[in-house]
Design a protein around this motif. Sequence first.
Motif, PDB file in Angstrom:
ATOM      1  N   GLY A 292     -37.290  34.878  27.595  1.00 45.15           N
ATOM      2  CA  GLY A 292     -37.101  33.875  28.638  1.00 45.15           C
ATOM      3  C   GLY A 292     -37.806  34.258  29.928  1.00 45.15           C
ATOM      4  N   ARG A 293     -37.683  35.534  30.310  1.00 47.05           N
ATOM      5  CA  ARG A 293     -38.361  36.009  31.521  1.00 47.05           C
ATOM      6  C   ARG A 293     -39.874  35.854  31.408  1.00 47.05           C
ATOM      7  NH1 ARG A 293     -36.160  39.064  35.491  1.00 47.05           N
ATOM      8  NH2 ARG A 293     -33.960  39.647  35.357  1.00 47.05           N
ATOM      9  N   LEU A 294     -40.414  36.236  30.248  1.00 46.57           N
ATOM     10  CA  LEU A 294     -41.859  36.153  30.054  1.00 46.57           C
ATOM     11  C   LEU A 294     -42.345  34.708  30.081  1.00 46.57           C
ATOM     12  CD1 LEU A 294     -42.397  38.877  27.304  1.00 46.57           C
ATOM     13  CD2 LEU A 294     -43.321  38.900  29.627  1.00 46.57           C
ATOM     14  N   MET A 295     -41.579  33.797  29.502  1.00 47.69           N
ATOM     15  CA  MET A 295     -41.947  32.382  29.555  1.00 47.69           C
ATOM     16  C   MET A 295     -42.074  31.913  30.999  1.00 47.69           C
ATOM     17  SD  MET A 295     -39.513  30.724  26.594  1.00 47.69           S
ATOM     18  CE  MET A 295     -39.905  29.033  27.109  1.00 47.69           C
ATOM     19  N   ALA A 296     -41.038  32.216  31.801  1.00 45.36           N
ATOM     20  CA  ALA A 296     -41.061  31.791  33.200  1.00 45.36           C
ATOM     21  C   ALA A 296     -42.203  32.452  33.953  1.00 45.36           C
ATOM     22  CB  ALA A 296     -39.718  32.112  33.850  1.00 45.36           C
ATOM     23  N   ARG A 297     -42.406  33.740  33.719  1.00 46.21           N
ATOM     24  CA  ARG A 297     -43.462  34.475  34.424  1.00 46.21           C
ATOM     25  C   ARG A 297     -44.838  33.909  34.087  1.00 46.21           C
ATOM     26  NH1 ARG A 297     -42.618  40.445  33.222  1.00 46.21           N
ATOM     27  NH2 ARG A 297     -40.576  39.838  34.049  1.00 46.21           N
ATOM     28  N   LEU A 298     -45.055  33.579  32.818  1.00 45.42           N
ATOM     29  CA  LEU A 298     -46.341  33.034  32.390  1.00 45.42           C
ATOM     30  C   LEU A 298     -46.601  31.684  33.054  1.00 45.42           C
ATOM     31  CD1 LEU A 298     -48.728  33.701  30.506  1.00 45.42           C
ATOM     32  CD2 LEU A 298     -47.492  32.547  28.655  1.00 45.42           C
ATOM     33  N   LEU A 299     -45.570  30.845  33.116  1.00 39.93           N
ATOM     34  CA  LEU A 299     -45.740  29.541  33.759  1.00 39.93           C
ATOM     35  C   LEU A 299     -45.979  29.690  35.258  1.00 39.93           C
ATOM     36  CD1 LEU A 299     -45.736  26.459  33.572  1.00 39.93           C
ATOM     37  CD2 LEU A 299     -43.255  26.523  33.902  1.00 39.93           C
ATOM     38  N   LEU A 300     -45.215  30.554  35.922  1.00 41.53           N
ATOM     39  CA  LEU A 300     -45.401  30.753  37.362  1.00 41.53           C
ATOM     40  C   LEU A 300     -46.795  31.298  37.671  1.00 41.53           C
ATOM     41  CD1 LEU A 300     -41.925  32.247  38.331  1.00 41.53           C
ATOM     42  CD2 LEU A 300     -42.762  29.938  38.785  1.00 41.53           C
ATOM     43  N   THR A 301     -47.293  32.173  36.814  1.00 46.83           N
ATOM     44  CA  THR A 301     -48.651  32.699  37.014  1.00 46.83           C
ATOM     45  C   THR A 301     -49.678  31.579  36.911  1.00 46.83           C
ATOM     46  OG1 THR A 301     -48.029  34.861  36.120  1.00 46.83           O
ATOM     47  CG2 THR A 301     -50.369  34.313  36.129  1.00 46.83           C
ATOM     48  N   ARG A 302     -49.511  30.727  35.912  1.00 43.39           N
ATOM     49  CA  ARG A 302     -50.457  29.612  35.759  1.00 43.39           C
ATOM     50  C   ARG A 302     -50.392  28.681  36.961  1.00 43.39           C
ATOM     51  NH1 ARG A 302     -50.760  24.986  30.953  1.00 43.39           N
ATOM     52  NH2 ARG A 302     -52.423  23.805  31.951  1.00 43.39           N
ATOM     53  N   LEU A 303     -49.197  28.380  37.441  1.00 44.30           N
ATOM     54  CA  LEU A 303     -49.065  27.490  38.589  1.00 44.30           C
ATOM     55  C   LEU A 303     -49.716  28.091  39.832  1.00 44.30           C
ATOM     56  CD1 LEU A 303     -45.370  26.305  38.073  1.00 44.30           C
ATOM     57  CD2 LEU A 303     -47.448  24.953  37.713  1.00 44.30           C
ATOM     58  N   GLN A 304     -49.511  29.389  40.063  1.00 44.81           N
ATOM     59  CA  GLN A 304     -50.087  30.038  41.240  1.00 44.81           C
ATOM     60  C   GLN A 304     -51.612  30.059  41.166  1.00 44.81           C
ATOM     61  OE1 GLN A 304     -48.535  30.882  43.977  1.00 44.81           O
ATOM     62  NE2 GLN A 304     -50.478  31.515  44.903  1.00 44.81           N
ATOM     63  N   LEU A 305     -52.151  30.372  40.000  1.00 47.78           N
ATOM     64  CA  LEU A 305     -53.605  30.378  39.841  1.00 47.78           C
ATOM     65  C   LEU A 305     -54.193  28.995  40.079  1.00 47.78           C
ATOM     66  CD1 LEU A 305     -53.945  32.682  36.700  1.00 47.78           C
ATOM     67  CD2 LEU A 305     -54.666  33.226  39.032  1.00 47.78           C
ATOM     68  N   THR A 306     -53.464  27.973  39.663  1.00 49.75           N
ATOM     69  CA  THR A 306     -53.936  26.605  39.869  1.00 49.75           C
ATOM     70  C   THR A 306     -53.941  26.254  41.352  1.00 49.75           C
ATOM     71  OG1 THR A 306     -53.081  25.957  37.692  1.00 49.75           O
ATOM     72  CG2 THR A 306     -53.538  24.194  39.263  1.00 49.75           C
ATOM     73  N   VAL A 307     -52.876  26.639  42.062  1.00 52.43           N
ATOM     74  CA  VAL A 307     -52.812  26.387  43.505  1.00 52.43           C
ATOM     75  C   VAL A 307     -53.966  27.076  44.225  1.00 52.43           C
ATOM     76  CG1 VAL A 307     -51.495  26.930  45.598  1.00 52.43           C
ATOM     77  CG2 VAL A 307     -50.343  25.939  43.618  1.00 52.43           C
ATOM     78  N   GLU A 308     -54.295  28.286  43.782  1.00 53.59           N
ATOM     79  CA  GLU A 308     -55.374  29.046  44.396  1.00 53.59           C
ATOM     80  C   GLU A 308     -56.752  28.546  43.997  1.00 53.59           C
ATOM     81  OE1 GLU A 308     -54.526  32.981  43.133  1.00 53.59           O
ATOM     82  OE2 GLU A 308     -52.802  33.235  44.477  1.00 53.59           O
ATOM     83  N   GLY A 309     -56.802  27.586  43.080  1.00 56.52           N
ATOM     84  CA  GLY A 309     -58.081  27.052  42.639  1.00 56.52           C
ATOM     85  C   GLY A 309     -58.787  27.907  41.619  1.00 56.52           C
ATOM     86  N   ASN A 310     -58.093  28.881  41.052  1.00 57.60           N
ATOM     87  CA  ASN A 310     -58.697  29.780  40.071  1.00 57.60           C
ATOM     88  C   ASN A 310     -58.472  29.214  38.672  1.00 57.60           C
ATOM     89  OD1 ASN A 310     -59.777  31.925  38.659  1.00 57.60           O
ATOM     90  ND2 ASN A 310     -58.699  33.491  39.833  1.00 57.60           N
ATOM     91  N   THR A 311     -59.145  28.111  38.381  1.00 63.79           N
ATOM     92  CA  THR A 311     -58.928  27.426  37.105  1.00 63.79           C
ATOM     93  C   THR A 311     -59.406  28.247  35.917  1.00 63.79           C
ATOM     94  OG1 THR A 311     -61.036  26.276  37.420  1.00 63.79           O
ATOM     95  CG2 THR A 311     -59.043  25.134  38.145  1.00 63.79           C
ATOM     96  N   GLU A 312     -60.431  29.080  36.131  1.00 60.75           N
ATOM     97  CA  GLU A 312     -60.939  29.903  35.032  1.00 60.75           C
ATOM     98  C   GLU A 312     -59.895  30.925  34.586  1.00 60.75           C
ATOM     99  OE1 GLU A 312     -64.674  32.950  34.051  1.00 60.75           O
ATOM    100  OE2 GLU A 312     -64.692  31.682  35.840  1.00 60.75           O
ATOM    101  N   ALA A 313     -59.247  31.569  35.552  1.00 60.44           N
ATOM    102  CA  ALA A 313     -58.202  32.542  35.212  1.00 60.44           C
ATOM    103  C   ALA A 313     -57.004  31.835  34.594  1.00 60.44           C
ATOM    104  CB  ALA A 313     -57.778  33.325  36.450  1.00 60.44           C
TER     105      ALA A 313
END
Length: 378
Positions: free
Chosen positions: A338-359
């Motif tokens: 459960g923790r890893l699921m949330a962490r993976l989603l939060l990482t994707r959301l943060q990268l998207t906000v930062e404009g790092n679509t490739e990462a």
Amino acid sequence: MTESEDQHGDPGEETPGEAGAPRRGGTGGAPGGAWRPTLQEVAALAGVSRATASRVVNGGAGVRDSVQVKVRRAVDELGYVPNPAARALMTRRHDAVAVVVAEPESRVFSDPFFARQLRGIGRELSASAVQLVLLLVTEAGDYAQVGRYLAAGHVDGALIFSVHNDDPLPAIVDGLGLPTVYGGRPGWEPTGAAPLYVDTDNRGGAQAAVRHLRDRGRRRIAVITGPLDQASALDRLSGYRDVLPQGDPALVAEGDFTAEGGRRAMTELLDRAGEAGGPDAVFACSDLMAAGAMAVLAERGLRVPEDVAVVGFDDGDTAAQWASPPLTTVRQDIEGIGRLMARLLLTRLQLTVEGNTEAAAGLAPVVTPVELVVRASS
């Protein structure tokens, strides 16, 4: 471009009446007549433009570290608190994540597996100040309601688990373009980009369980599967067959990951015993099903492990340890998943906000290891 030359647009952090809110020593604005600082004052104290201060407050990219330090010091000194509605406009973030469970509430709130997974998700989201919104799919009509809620933009992304192969949820979130992480390996063909997921080594865990029973001298090893329209159940059945490729089909019974499903499957296995005899061991693909199977064995006068050895899968709470006899089982880190699921989603959301679509596009699924825990039932 320097911070004072910043020309980026900014929807504003104040509420409509905040621009004229009382300053130091004022008598209105905040409850009790306290002075309420504005973003403009934060910018002035930090010596930057209002747009730069807004990007720092809202976690945006493109601001030098030294400037971020100045803005944050100004925020702390003034006691500035961003307006949530304006922040959502600026960042397109609501700091909320939907957790969608494709099971009826009667099972979600009675099965310790779901409780532990939700606890892991909740703790990870809470640590990042993100709200968990729980959505349950109990009947067919709930899919449209869930789809409307997700489409309305109330949440930044979704965590979805216990999905069956014919479930419409994946198509719904794909159509919305909503960032999503699944609990468990998807058993369906993706329509777009490969889905992100966190899973456990279901196949390897099943192999370890069946090898253990075989090495203990058991020769008629039965399996009680989960629902075979879920990838986790299919993977555990595949692990069983990896070790026993020539196994008797009469020793395979389908369950549903519940104790009652384990009872039904164990009864079926004993009732269909032919000349070859019944099983001398059972691998139940969840601890709840193992508990149901052990209850039937006791009712039939069969001893565990003397007559029939039993191994489960999960070790998610103390039930396996307190079973009589204590249950040998495959341990998976349910809360950690459960923790890893949330962490993976939060990482994707943060990268998207930062404009790092490739990462963001380069994020990969995660498969966690398992461990066979040997106790008295085998």
